[in-house]
Design a protein around this motif. Structure first.
Motif, PDB file in Angstrom:
ATOM      1  N   VAL A 198       0.837  -1.191   0.000  1.00 33.69           N
ATOM      2  CA  VAL A 198       0.000   0.000   0.000  1.00 33.69           C
ATOM      3  C   VAL A 198       0.874   1.244   0.000  1.00 33.69           C
ATOM      4  CG1 VAL A 198      -1.751   1.298   1.282  1.00 33.69           C
ATOM      5  CG2 VAL A 198      -1.853  -1.189   1.230  1.00 33.69           C
ATOM      6  N   ALA A 199       0.569   2.190  -0.912  1.00 34.05           N
ATOM      7  CA  ALA A 199       1.242   3.490  -0.914  1.00 34.05           C
ATOM      8  C   ALA A 199       0.589   4.381   0.128  1.00 34.05           C
ATOM      9  CB  ALA A 199       1.153   4.127  -2.291  1.00 34.05           C
ATOM     10  N   VAL A 200       1.425   4.923   1.031  1.00 38.12           N
ATOM     11  CA  VAL A 200       0.927   5.729   2.152  1.00 38.12           C
ATOM     12  C   VAL A 200       1.384   7.166   1.969  1.00 38.12           C
ATOM     13  CG1 VAL A 200       0.973   6.004   4.660  1.00 38.12           C
ATOM     14  CG2 VAL A 200       1.038   3.723   3.669  1.00 38.12           C
ATOM     15  N   ALA A 201       0.432   8.112   1.978  1.00 34.04           N
ATOM     16  CA  ALA A 201       0.773   9.526   1.828  1.00 34.04           C
ATOM     17  C   ALA A 201       1.346  10.094   3.123  1.00 34.04           C
ATOM     18  CB  ALA A 201      -0.451  10.321   1.386  1.00 34.04           C
ATOM     19  N   ASP A 202       0.844   9.626   4.267  1.00 35.09           N
ATOM     20  CA  ASP A 202       1.309  10.098   5.568  1.00 35.09           C
ATOM     21  C   ASP A 202       1.859   8.911   6.362  1.00 35.09           C
ATOM     22  OD1 ASP A 202       1.827  11.261   7.965  1.00 35.09           O
ATOM     23  OD2 ASP A 202      -0.245  11.736   8.483  1.00 35.09           O
ATOM     24  N   PRO A 203       3.154   8.652   6.266  1.00 34.21           N
ATOM     25  CA  PRO A 203       3.723   7.461   6.934  1.00 34.21           C
ATOM     26  C   PRO A 203       3.714   7.559   8.459  1.00 34.21           C
ATOM     27  CG  PRO A 203       5.469   8.833   6.035  1.00 34.21           C
ATOM     28  CD  PRO A 203       4.184   9.414   5.554  1.00 34.21           C
ATOM     29  N   PHE A 204       3.484   8.770   8.997  1.00 35.92           N
ATOM     30  CA  PHE A 204       3.435   8.930  10.456  1.00 35.92           C
ATOM     31  C   PHE A 204       2.060   8.562  11.023  1.00 35.92           C
ATOM     32  CE2 PHE A 204       6.744  11.860   8.998  1.00 35.92           C
ATOM     33  CZ  PHE A 204       7.810  11.445   9.787  1.00 35.92           C
ATOM     34  N   ASN A 205       1.106   8.325  10.139  1.00 36.82           N
ATOM     35  CA  ASN A 205      -0.255   7.981  10.572  1.00 36.82           C
ATOM     36  C   ASN A 205      -0.339   6.479  10.865  1.00 36.82           C
ATOM     37  OD1 ASN A 205      -2.986   7.848  11.092  1.00 36.82           O
ATOM     38  ND2 ASN A 205      -3.613   8.180   8.965  1.00 36.82           N
ATOM     39  N   ILE A 206       0.203   6.078  12.005  1.00 41.54           N
ATOM     40  CA  ILE A 206       0.233   4.654  12.380  1.00 41.54           C
ATOM     41  C   ILE A 206      -1.183   4.118  12.564  1.00 41.54           C
ATOM     42  CG2 ILE A 206       1.113   2.975  14.034  1.00 41.54           C
ATOM     43  CD1 ILE A 206       3.260   4.420  12.424  1.00 41.54           C
ATOM     44  N   MET A 207      -2.082   4.936  13.145  1.00 44.42           N
ATOM     45  CA  MET A 207      -3.459   4.490  13.372  1.00 44.42           C
ATOM     46  C   MET A 207      -4.180   4.221  12.057  1.00 44.42           C
ATOM     47  SD  MET A 207      -3.804   4.031  16.484  1.00 44.42           S
ATOM     48  CE  MET A 207      -5.550   3.627  16.398  1.00 44.42           C
ATOM     49  N   GLY A 208      -3.822   4.981  11.008  1.00 44.05           N
ATOM     50  CA  GLY A 208      -4.440   4.749   9.698  1.00 44.05           C
ATOM     51  C   GLY A 208      -4.095   3.375   9.163  1.00 44.05           C
ATOM     52  N   ILE A 209      -2.834   2.949   9.352  1.00 42.42           N
ATOM     53  CA  ILE A 209      -2.409   1.624   8.893  1.00 42.42           C
ATOM     54  C   ILE A 209      -3.117   0.534   9.702  1.00 42.42           C
ATOM     55  CG2 ILE A 209      -0.429   0.072   8.682  1.00 42.42           C
ATOM     56  CD1 ILE A 209       1.294   2.591   8.185  1.00 42.42           C
ATOM     57  N   GLU A 210      -3.249   0.753  11.026  1.00 42.77           N
ATOM     58  CA  GLU A 210      -3.973  -0.212  11.859  1.00 42.77           C
ATOM     59  C   GLU A 210      -5.444  -0.269  11.461  1.00 42.77           C
ATOM     60  OE1 GLU A 210      -2.688  -2.337  14.068  1.00 42.77           O
ATOM     61  OE2 GLU A 210      -0.745  -1.581  13.400  1.00 42.77           O
ATOM     62  N   ASN A 211      -5.993   0.885  11.132  1.00 45.10           N
ATOM     63  CA  ASN A 211      -7.388   0.968  10.667  1.00 45.10           C
ATOM     64  C   ASN A 211      -7.582   0.120   9.411  1.00 45.10           C
ATOM     65  OD1 ASN A 211      -9.939   1.709   9.826  1.00 45.10           O
ATOM     66  ND2 ASN A 211      -9.624   3.893  10.127  1.00 45.10           N
ATOM     67  N   LEU A 212      -6.619   0.241   8.466  1.00 44.96           N
ATOM     68  CA  LEU A 212      -6.698  -0.540   7.225  1.00 44.96           C
ATOM     69  C   LEU A 212      -6.622  -2.035   7.521  1.00 44.96           C
ATOM     70  CD1 LEU A 212      -6.752  -0.643   4.135  1.00 44.96           C
ATOM     71  CD2 LEU A 212      -4.270  -0.435   4.159  1.00 44.96           C
ATOM     72  N   LYS A 213      -5.734  -2.429   8.438  1.00 43.66           N
ATOM     73  CA  LYS A 213      -5.595  -3.855   8.791  1.00 43.66           C
ATOM     74  C   LYS A 213      -6.900  -4.423   9.337  1.00 43.66           C
ATOM     75  CE  LYS A 213      -0.635  -3.828   9.898  1.00 43.66           C
ATOM     76  NZ  LYS A 213       0.355  -3.888  10.984  1.00 43.66           N
ATOM     77  N   SER A 214      -7.660  -3.582  10.059  1.00 45.88           N
ATOM     78  CA  SER A 214      -8.906  -4.067  10.651  1.00 45.88           C
ATOM     79  C   SER A 214     -10.006  -4.251   9.611  1.00 45.88           C
ATOM     80  CB  SER A 214      -9.396  -3.079  11.729  1.00 45.88           C
ATOM     81  OG  SER A 214      -9.849  -1.873  11.140  1.00 45.88           O
ATOM     82  N   GLN A 215      -9.841  -3.643   8.427  1.00 43.74           N
ATOM     83  CA  GLN A 215     -10.882  -3.718   7.404  1.00 43.74           C
ATOM     84  C   GLN A 215     -10.562  -4.708   6.289  1.00 43.74           C
ATOM     85  OE1 GLN A 215     -12.917  -0.005   6.295  1.00 43.74           O
ATOM     86  NE2 GLN A 215     -11.379   1.101   7.469  1.00 43.74           N
ATOM     87  N   ILE A 216      -9.293  -5.091   6.150  1.00 46.50           N
ATOM     88  CA  ILE A 216      -8.874  -5.997   5.068  1.00 46.50           C
ATOM     89  C   ILE A 216      -8.110  -7.163   5.677  1.00 46.50           C
ATOM     90  CG2 ILE A 216      -7.409  -6.225   3.029  1.00 46.50           C
ATOM     91  CD1 ILE A 216      -8.040  -3.468   2.236  1.00 46.50           C
ATOM     92  N   ASP A 217      -8.452  -8.359   5.256  1.00 45.06           N
ATOM     93  CA  ASP A 217      -7.823  -9.562   5.798  1.00 45.06           C
ATOM     94  C   ASP A 217      -6.510  -9.846   5.067  1.00 45.06           C
ATOM     95  OD1 ASP A 217      -7.421 -11.810   7.305  1.00 45.06           O
ATOM     96  OD2 ASP A 217      -8.663 -13.097   6.025  1.00 45.06           O
ATOM     97  N   TYR A 218      -5.587  -8.882   5.122  1.00 45.80           N
ATOM     98  CA  TYR A 218      -4.273  -9.036   4.497  1.00 45.80           C
ATOM     99  C   TYR A 218      -3.201  -8.467   5.430  1.00 45.80           C
ATOM    100  CZ  TYR A 218      -6.348 -10.122  -0.056  1.00 45.80           C
ATOM    101  OH  TYR A 218      -7.030 -10.722  -1.073  1.00 45.80           O
ATOM    102  N   GLN A 219      -1.977  -8.962   5.270  1.00 49.39           N
ATOM    103  CA  GLN A 219      -0.839  -8.292   5.898  1.00 49.39           C
ATOM    104  C   GLN A 219      -0.531  -7.055   5.062  1.00 49.39           C
ATOM    105  OE1 GLN A 219       2.013 -11.547   5.839  1.00 49.39           O
ATOM    106  NE2 GLN A 219       1.872 -11.717   8.048  1.00 49.39           N
TER     107      GLN A 219
END
Length: 569
Positions: free
Chosen positions: A103-124
């Motif tokens: 995944v291309a991330v525009a704001d790499p400091f947004n750790i919660m955004g990445i965790e949010n994505l993990k909770s919605q998609i069954d992928y690493q």
């Protein structure tokens, strides 16, 4: 982590691209006034190229930088979530390898955004850093180029035609027109988008209903129908024909009901769709049932039942012979429960045969028979034939009449484990219904092992549920003592992007299980009245649907209104 990671981001940036002191002073002044980070101000002023900041962030966080210049977007990956969700996360899916999603991330400091994505998609998730403008541009481009949302397609289709009362006569000429219009790109895109949107929403049914001056599109999500933006009335005929072509139905026939099915592959899964056409005064109403085999529970544990219900079910299906009846209204998950039990029982040393109408899911290792009443293959005749096939376990889709009930009871008495469904309100009502069908009480007490009633309740979205005060008025109106709930924390459904604004996400099962013991068997011989049997069962430890539901409220899993909705009556 390497030594260079302990340097500040500004130090890394200035090593890569030195900045004159005057420009730095001006940027510091702007940063102090606006509160925007200094490095972002330097880029906004044009002092530092955006690429240099991107590379500095990559070095600082030890992440991989990625350029989206010339990148070919895979729209199927974007369609894994609504486009608005990707925009909110400020991320873009790039590629998928097995269960790893880059995944291309525009704001790499947004750790919660990445965790949010993990909770919605069954992928690493493997995040890489990309320029924010490029991410936004790619997401907007995906909306223009692809069929990301039905709403976006409908905006491009104008409905300028006047509505007229049509005729049902179909000549050879307009049959060709129907075929041609059904293959038009906009119609194909509309149908594809309707199907993809249904998979995104995890809908169980799609309803396309012709009204006098419009078409109504609704999705059934977690048992409730929700209306969506609908196609214009002018494409009604082409839309109907397109779906008929996909289901291999007769597009020229509009006077009688038709049924069909087809498969689609989308969003990384393959699902069956069962199609039903019903002629109405304003055209053909279409209902598409979505059958997703991946959603089936592989065993009873996966149903997420409370411990006592799970133990009672396992005890019942472990019996070598007897009858198990699962009851409840349409859409209460009876078939799912039976399939889960069959998969638990499906071993090499047993012969399992089912007769169903229709066969909803094809299960490996189980012999499934499709009932066809039009040629004489009813539940009763199918069951008679099944008993000559040396079965150990038999499942009957539904007991509807005395003949089927009688054969099922005889099968249970002669050494077979028989599973079936009935349409009754509660577990005790199943015994009363069998007696009403003419089955003698002594046969019922000898053959029945368990009757079970179940309902599906909607689970509160864990991200947006909000605490509320004790709803005394609701409790009183439903004859529940508020004093019993003073230690219970009540929640209400609010709605957020993760649950599409519904406040609920997913469903769970409430089960009322009546295991027959000597006292209940004696009561059946005395009377088959449901209320009397229920009283004895509760005295012997049976938890009613209402009690089970209120326990879920106490656990904060659902709302009091939802439990009262599904358990009333």
């Amino acid at each position: 982590m390497s030594d260079k990671a302990y340097r500040t981001l500004m130090e890394i940036l200035l090593d890569r691209f030195p900045v004159r002191e005057e420009a730095m002073a001006a940027a510091r002044a702007d940063s102090g006034k606006s509160g925007i980070p200094l490095e972002e101000v330097l880029v906004a002023q044009g002092t530092v190229p955006a690429t240099m900041l991107l590379l500095a962030k990559a070095e600082y966080l030890e992440m991989t930088p990625f350029s989206l210049d010339g990148f070919q977007l895979d729209r199927s990956l974007v369609e894994m979530l609504p486009r608005t969700t990707w925009l909110q996360l400020n991320m873009l899916p790039l590629c998928k390898t097995g269960k790893l999603l880059t995944v291309a991330v525009a704001d790499p400091f947004n750790i919660m955004g990445i965790e949010n994505l993990k909770s919605q998609i069954d992928y690493q998730i493997f995040p890489v850093i990309a320029d924010p403008k490029d991410v936004l541009s790619a997401l907007e481009g995906s909306n223009k180029e692809g069929s990301i949302g039905l709403e976006d397609i409908l905006r491009d289709i104008e409905d300028d035609s006047e509505l007229e009362v049509g005729h049902d006569a179909t000549s050879a000429d307009n049959l060709e027109e129907m075929l041609e219009s059904a293959s038009d790109a906009p119609v194909v895109r509309i149908v594809n988008s309707i199907l993809i949107e249904a998979l995104r929403k995890q809908a169980s049914d799609i309803h396309i209903e012709p009204m006098e001056k419009r078409i109504r599109l609704r999705y059934r999500v977690d048992g409730i129908l929700y209306e969506n933006p609908s196609p214009p009335k002018s494409v009604q005929s082409a839309l109907s024909s397109r779906i008929k072509i996909m289901a291999n139905l007769d597009i020229a026939e509009r006077r009688i009901p038709q049924d069909g099915r087809f498969k689609i592959k989308a969003l990384g899964k393959e699902v069956d769709l069962r199609i039903s056409y019903l002629p109405t005064v304003h055209g053909e109403k279409i209902v598409m049932r979505i059958l997703d085999k991946t959603a089936l529970a592989p065993n009873l544990e996966a149903l997420g039942l409370e411990q006592k219900a799970l133990e009672d079910l396992k005890f019942a299906i472990a019996k070598p012979h007897g009858m198990l009846l699962v009851t409840g209204p349409t859409g209460s998950g009876k078939t799912t429960t039976l399939y889960s039990a069959l998969q638990e029982l499906n071993t090499e040393d047993v012969n399992i045969i089912t007769v169903e109408d229709p066969v909803e899911y094809q299960l490996a290792g189980i012999n499934q028979v499709q009932a066809k009443p039009e040629v004489g293959l009813t539940f009763a005749t199918g069951l008679r034939s099944i008993l000559r096939q040396d079965p150990d376990i038999v499942m009957i889709g539904e007991i509807r009449d005395n003949e089927t009930a009688s054969i099922a009871v005889q099968a249970a008495l002669t050494g077979h484990l028989v599973l079936s469904t009935l349409h009754t309100n509660d577990a005790a009502g199943a015994i009363a219904r069998m007696a009403y069908m003419g089955i003698e009480p002594f046969l019922l007490s000898s053959s029945l092992v368990m009757t079970q009633a179940q309902r599906l309740y909607r689970k509160l979205c864990p991200f947006c549920k909000q605490q509320i005060d004790l709803p005394e008025k609701t409790l009183r109106l439903n004859h529940l003592d508020p004093d019993l709930f003073k230690d219970v924390t009540f929640f209400n459904a609010k709605g957020c992007p993760k649950c599409s604004g519904l406040g609920y996400k997913g469903r769970g099962a409430l089960m009322e299980i009546l295991l027959l013991n000597d006292e209940i068997k004696a009561k059946i011989l005395e009377t088959a009245e449901a209320s009397a049997l229920r009283e004895v069962a509760v005295r012997n430890g049976m938890r009613t649907l209402r009690d089970t539901g209120l326990a879920k409220v106490g656990e904060g899993l659902t709302t009091i209104d939802e439990v009262l909705r599904v358990t009333t009556g």
